[in-house]
Motif scaffolding. Structure first.
Motif, PDB file in Angstrom:
ATOM      1  N   ALA A  63     -21.548  -2.469   8.634  1.00  0.00           N
ATOM      2  CA  ALA A  63     -22.483  -1.341   8.647  1.00  0.00           C
ATOM      3  C   ALA A  63     -23.050  -1.085   7.250  1.00  0.00           C
ATOM      4  CB  ALA A  63     -21.778  -0.085   9.164  1.00  0.00           C
ATOM      5  N   ALA A  64     -22.167  -1.086   6.247  1.00  0.00           N
ATOM      6  CA  ALA A  64     -22.622  -0.859   4.876  1.00  0.00           C
ATOM      7  C   ALA A  64     -23.537  -1.988   4.415  1.00  0.00           C
ATOM      8  CB  ALA A  64     -21.413  -0.738   3.949  1.00  0.00           C
ATOM      9  N   ALA A  65     -23.190  -3.217   4.767  1.00  0.00           N
ATOM     10  CA  ALA A  65     -24.007  -4.369   4.386  1.00  0.00           C
ATOM     11  C   ALA A  65     -25.382  -4.286   5.035  1.00  0.00           C
ATOM     12  CB  ALA A  65     -23.306  -5.665   4.787  1.00  0.00           C
ATOM     13  N   SER A  66     -25.427  -3.827   6.278  1.00  0.00           N
ATOM     14  CA  SER A  66     -26.701  -3.659   6.971  1.00  0.00           C
ATOM     15  C   SER A  66     -27.569  -2.631   6.261  1.00  0.00           C
ATOM     16  CB  SER A  66     -26.451  -3.214   8.423  1.00  0.00           C
ATOM     17  OG  SER A  66     -27.667  -2.906   9.073  1.00  0.00           O
ATOM     18  N   ALA A  67     -26.976  -1.481   5.927  1.00  0.00           N
ATOM     19  CA  ALA A  67     -27.725  -0.420   5.255  1.00  0.00           C
ATOM     20  C   ALA A  67     -28.256  -0.883   3.902  1.00  0.00           C
ATOM     21  CB  ALA A  67     -26.835   0.809   5.084  1.00  0.00           C
ATOM     22  N   GLN A  68     -27.429  -1.575   3.144  1.00  0.00           N
ATOM     23  CA  GLN A  68     -27.853  -2.037   1.823  1.00  0.00           C
ATOM     24  C   GLN A  68     -28.941  -3.101   1.912  1.00  0.00           C
ATOM     25  OE1 GLN A  68     -27.102  -0.544  -0.840  1.00  0.00           O
ATOM     26  NE2 GLN A  68     -25.377   0.674  -0.121  1.00  0.00           N
ATOM     27  N   ALA A 104     -30.302  -7.822   8.477  1.00  0.00           N
ATOM     28  CA  ALA A 104     -29.792  -6.448   8.503  1.00  0.00           C
ATOM     29  C   ALA A 104     -29.571  -5.967   9.933  1.00  0.00           C
ATOM     30  CB  ALA A 104     -30.760  -5.519   7.775  1.00  0.00           C
ATOM     31  N   CYS A 105     -30.489  -6.304  10.818  1.00  0.00           N
ATOM     32  CA  CYS A 105     -30.348  -5.909  12.232  1.00  0.00           C
ATOM     33  C   CYS A 105     -29.122  -6.560  12.862  1.00  0.00           C
ATOM     34  CB  CYS A 105     -31.603  -6.284  13.011  1.00  0.00           C
ATOM     35  SG  CYS A 105     -33.057  -5.270  12.630  1.00  0.00           S
ATOM     36  N   ILE A 106     -28.920  -7.834  12.575  1.00  0.00           N
ATOM     37  CA  ILE A 106     -27.758  -8.543  13.121  1.00  0.00           C
ATOM     38  C   ILE A 106     -26.465  -7.898  12.630  1.00  0.00           C
ATOM     39  CG2 ILE A 106     -26.481 -10.720  13.046  1.00  0.00           C
ATOM     40  CD1 ILE A 106     -29.189 -12.161  12.983  1.00  0.00           C
TER      41      ILE A 106
END
Length: 320
Positions: A63-68, A104-106
């Motif tokens: 989740a954090a990686a997606s947001a960043q 990011a979506c994945i």
């Protein structure tokens, strides 16, 4: 957008992996996971399922990686303008923005699925809210428009303990929200200390960080104020909530005292970037060790040791 539409340039597959890894800003993630873990240990009274911890931390990482990654896509224009960030994967042309969005979506979908299937729906929704809040409220709305960007936007970084608590209990108690509030109040001293260090970078790209708009003196006064708020709030975990005891109290007292001292020193020399750097680095250590104190204090073995010590001291006092 200048500097952001180059064809991806890589020498080999490992370079590709490294570029996508850098998109996630991995240095930011460990602190988020520590706050998540601390909430889990308190919620579980010091007894948590290792498998569940692993799943939650993995989901939180995704989740954090997606947001960043979304943040890197949105901010690619200012990243290109600043020398400090120009070498990041998107402005340097190593990753195409469209590919970063898909990535990011994945990551976000994997995070939600992991929480929903293996933990519970509440934790999944909270993790998703964290991504949405960080992107829509902080990055899109506040970051380029308000000096209070990181105050309100700090709520995104305060969500991980809610996720951790919900993962263990399936609900959100007053304790969970207190953990949220503690990190929320800690964020301004932490981030504004960084903003003091790189004030010129923000000014160069017209980002209205507090030091840029209001100056160093106003910023350090705000740092001092929020530090004086977060330290007492951290003790509410002991009273009235009763979720922590003597061990955590020891951690909170020592760490809080140093935090206040550093904020005071910075207030006496607002333009001293070395003091700002010291404040920034210590703020990270403060939160890491405070969460460590929460975990240690929650352990059943520590409760037994504490009870034994208290009983011994009581007995010694009565016989004195």
């Amino acid at each position: 957008m200048t500097g952001t539409t180059f064809s991806p340039l890589h020498e080999n597959f490992l370079a590709v992996i490294k570029s996508y890894y850098q998109l996630t800003k991995p240095r930011i993630i460990p602190l988020l996971l520590i706050t998540t873990a601390a909430a889990m240990w308190i919620a579980g009274k010091g007894q948590v399922d290792p498998r569940q911890v692993l799943i939650v931390l993995l989901g939180g990482t995704l989740a954090a990686a997606s947001a960043q990654t979304f943040n890197c896509v949105y901010d690619r224009d200012i990243d290109y303008e600043m020398l400090r960030t120009r070498s990041r994967p998107i402005p340097s042309g190593r990753v195409h923005p469209r590919h970063a969005i898909v990535f990011a979506c994945i990551l976000g979908i994997l995070s939600f699925t992991l929480f929903a299937v293996f933990v519970n729906l509440l934790s999944a929704l909270l993790a998703l809210c964290g991504i949405g809040f960080y992107m829509l409220v902080y990055t899109h709305w506040l970051k380029r428009t308000s000096t209070q960007n990181i105050v309100i936007g700090g709520a995104a970084g305060s969500i991980p303990p809610l996720v951790g608590w919900a993962a263990v209990t399936g609900d959100l108690s007053w304790t969970a929200w207190l953990l949220f509030l503690t990190i929320f109040l800690w964020t301004p001293p932490h981030f504004w200390a960084l903003a003091l260090m790189i004030r010129d970078d923000y000014a160069q790209v017209n980002i209205p960080m507090l030091p840029v708009v209001k100056g160093e003196e106003t910023t350090v006064k705000q740092i001092w104020l929020y530090t004086l708020l977060v330290v007492p709030v951290s003790f509410l975990l002991i009273y009235p909530l009763g979720e922590a005891g003597i061990v955590y109290g020891f951690f909170a007292t020592i760490l809080g005292g140093i935090f206040i001292r550093k904020a005071w020193q910075l207030q006496q020399a607002p333009q001293d970037k070395q003091l700002a750097k010291s404040m920034f680095k210590y703020s990270i250590l403060y939160m890491m060790l405070l969460c460590t104190g929460m975990v240690v204090d929650s352990l059943p073995a520590m409760h037994q040791i504490t009870a034994t010590v208290v009983e011994y001291l009581s007995s010694f006092a009565c016989n004195a």
